[in-house]
Scaffold this motif. Structure first.
Motif, short mmCIF file in Angstrom:
data_model
loop_
_atom_site.label_atom_id
_atom_site.label_comp_id
_atom_site.label_asym_id
_atom_site.label_seq_id
_atom_site.Cartn_x
_atom_site.Cartn_y
_atom_site.Cartn_z
N TRP A 7 30.27 41.95 -0.95
CA TRP A 7 29.38 43.07 -0.67
C TRP A 7 28.58 42.77 0.60
O TRP A 7 27.97 41.72 0.71
CB TRP A 7 28.42 43.31 -1.82
CG TRP A 7 29.09 43.87 -3.05
CD1 TRP A 7 29.49 43.18 -4.14
CD2 TRP A 7 29.42 45.24 -3.29
NE1 TRP A 7 30.06 44.01 -5.05
CE2 TRP A 7 30.03 45.30 -4.56
CE3 TRP A 7 29.27 46.41 -2.55
CZ2 TRP A 7 30.48 46.48 -5.12
CZ3 TRP A 7 29.72 47.59 -3.12
CH2 TRP A 7 30.31 47.62 -4.38
N ASP A 9 26.13 44.81 3.98
CA ASP A 9 25.40 46.01 4.35
C ASP A 9 26.34 47.03 4.97
O ASP A 9 27.16 46.70 5.84
CB ASP A 9 24.28 45.66 5.34
CG ASP A 9 23.23 44.76 4.70
OD1 ASP A 9 23.05 44.86 3.47
OD2 ASP A 9 22.60 43.97 5.42
N ASP A 10 26.23 48.25 4.50
CA ASP A 10 27.09 49.33 5.00
C ASP A 10 26.70 49.67 6.44
O ASP A 10 25.55 50.05 6.69
CB ASP A 10 26.92 50.56 4.10
CG ASP A 10 27.93 51.65 4.41
OD1 ASP A 10 28.53 51.63 5.50
OD2 ASP A 10 28.10 52.53 3.54
N THR A 15 20.83 51.76 3.74
CA THR A 15 20.23 51.71 2.40
C THR A 15 21.26 51.32 1.34
O THR A 15 20.92 51.21 0.17
CB THR A 15 19.64 53.08 2.04
OG1 THR A 15 20.70 54.06 1.95
CG2 THR A 15 18.61 53.52 3.07
N GLN A 16 22.53 51.14 1.74
CA GLN A 16 23.58 50.84 0.79
C GLN A 16 24.34 49.60 1.21
O GLN A 16 24.25 49.14 2.36
CB GLN A 16 24.56 52.01 0.66
CG GLN A 16 23.99 53.23 -0.04
CD GLN A 16 25.06 54.24 -0.35
OE1 GLN A 16 25.93 54.52 0.47
NE2 GLN A 16 25.02 54.80 -1.55
N GLN A 17 25.11 49.08 0.26
CA GLN A 17 26.06 48.03 0.55
C GLN A 17 27.46 48.56 0.31
O GLN A 17 27.66 49.47 -0.48
CB GLN A 17 25.81 46.80 -0.33
CG GLN A 17 24.55 46.05 0.04
CD GLN A 17 24.35 44.82 -0.83
OE1 GLN A 17 24.73 44.81 -1.99
NE2 GLN A 17 23.77 43.79 -0.27
N ARG A 29 30.71 51.65 -2.84
CA ARG A 29 29.35 51.44 -2.33
C ARG A 29 28.39 51.28 -3.50
O ARG A 29 28.68 51.69 -4.63
CB ARG A 29 28.92 52.64 -1.47
CG ARG A 29 29.67 52.78 -0.15
CD ARG A 29 29.19 54.02 0.60
NE ARG A 29 29.71 54.11 1.95
CZ ARG A 29 30.88 54.65 2.26
NH1 ARG A 29 31.65 55.14 1.30
NH2 ARG A 29 31.29 54.70 3.52
N ARG A 32 21.52 49.19 -1.85
CA ARG A 32 21.23 47.90 -1.25
C ARG A 32 20.14 47.19 -2.03
O ARG A 32 19.18 47.79 -2.46
CB ARG A 32 20.79 48.08 0.21
CG ARG A 32 20.77 46.78 0.98
CD ARG A 32 20.36 47.05 2.43
NE ARG A 32 20.58 45.86 3.22
CZ ARG A 32 19.78 44.80 3.19
NH1 ARG A 32 18.72 44.81 2.42
NH2 ARG A 32 20.04 43.74 3.92
N GLU A 33 20.30 45.89 -2.20
CA GLU A 33 19.29 45.08 -2.86
C GLU A 33 18.81 44.01 -1.88
O GLU A 33 19.54 43.56 -1.03
CB GLU A 33 19.86 44.40 -4.11
CG GLU A 33 20.35 45.40 -5.15
CD GLU A 33 20.95 44.69 -6.34
OE1 GLU A 33 20.79 43.46 -6.44
OE2 GLU A 33 21.58 45.36 -7.17
N ALA A 76 24.62 39.03 6.64
CA ALA A 76 24.86 39.13 5.20
C ALA A 76 25.26 37.78 4.63
O ALA A 76 25.09 37.54 3.44
CB ALA A 76 25.97 40.15 4.93
N GLY A 81 22.32 39.87 0.13
CA GLY A 81 23.32 40.70 -0.53
C GLY A 81 24.73 40.18 -0.38
O GLY A 81 25.67 40.94 -0.51
#
Length: 258
Positions: A7, A9-10, A15-17, A29, A32-33, A76, A81
């Motif tokens: 995983w 970062d997109d 805000t998402q992975q 997807r 995101r953490e 990353a 993440g």
């Protein structure tokens, strides 16, 4: 340079992975953490000196190897993440939780029972009638030991009803799983079934294996059927016994047709 699957970062949505399979971005997807990517001065991505990497990693200035956008971001790998945080298939689709699986199974069982009533209703009626006509619930005479043996004629009604119910369940599962990967019960809870290694609705032979194994467990012993249901609680791949046999997983989210 190739980055390991995991995983990241997109690149299209901070805000998402998004799951990188080692060569390409997948369509999986998740939110995101963790903290946002480290930013250098004036809000620019950090350079190699600041991140400890040589130059800008993929997604931080150089086109990546994926078909869509950039490759995995270099930062990353520094702990933001990196790697799956939840149990997932090899390509990154999140596995379903046990409670949702059980709830979906209960919903499907109720639907199958209602659908099968036109075929099994007569047999159940005769079964109940045979129970009422027997001495099973009669008060035993004084000094005698009560017996709880079922009359033999009961089996001539309950066995056909069970077989017809199983055939209806097979048709129900085959119709929905081979088309969308999800029965109505699983759809209601946002789950689907797929091969563990291959996304998409499972093929017909896989559906037959799942149905046959669960049916055999139920006929052999109720305890074995219970073990089948409980098995995902301690299995690292979240598979029930029938999933092991068919090499499937119940996952979160829908399946796209192949």
């Amino acid at each position: 340079m190739s980055f390991p699957a995991g995983w990241y970062d997109d690149p299209q949505d901070p805000t998402q992975q998004r799951y990188w399979d080692g060569g390409f971005w997948t369509d999986y997807r998740r939110p995101r953490e963790g903290p946002p990517p480290y930013q250098g001065q004036f809000g620019q991505p950090a350079s190699g000196e600041e991140t400890g990497q040589q130059g800008f990693g993929p997604g931080l200035g150089q086109p990546g190897m994926g078909r869509q956008g950039y490759g995995p971001q270099g930062h990353a790998q520094q702990g933001f993440g990196y790697g799956p945080r939840v149990p997932s298939t090899p390509d990154g689709q999140e596995l379903a939780g046990w409670w949702k699986r059980v709830a979906a199974r209960i919903i499907d069982s109720i639907i199958v029972f209602v659908i099968s009533l036109p075929f099994t209703g007569y047999f159940y009626y005769r079964y109940i009638q045979a129970i009422n006509d027997s001495d099973l619930f009669a008060t035993p005479a004084a000094g005698t030991t009560p017996t709880f043996e079922l009359p033999v004629e009961i089996y001539q009604w309950v066995i056909p009803a069970s077989i017809l119910g199983l055939l209806v369940e097979l048709a129900y599962s085959y119709f929905f799983l081979t088309r969308t990967g999800a029965t109505p019960g699983k759809k209601a809870l946002g789950l689907s079934v797929r091969l563990r290694a291959v996304p998409g609705p499972p093929p017909g032979m896989t559906v037959l294996k799942r149905w046959a194994s669960t049916s055999v467990f139920g006929f052999i012993c109720g305890c074995l059927s219970l073990v089948d249901v409980l098995f995902p609680l301690w299995d690292d791949k979240k598979q029930a016994l029938h999933d092991k046999i068919a090499d499937t997983n119940v996952v979160v989210g829908p399946q796209q047709r192949r």
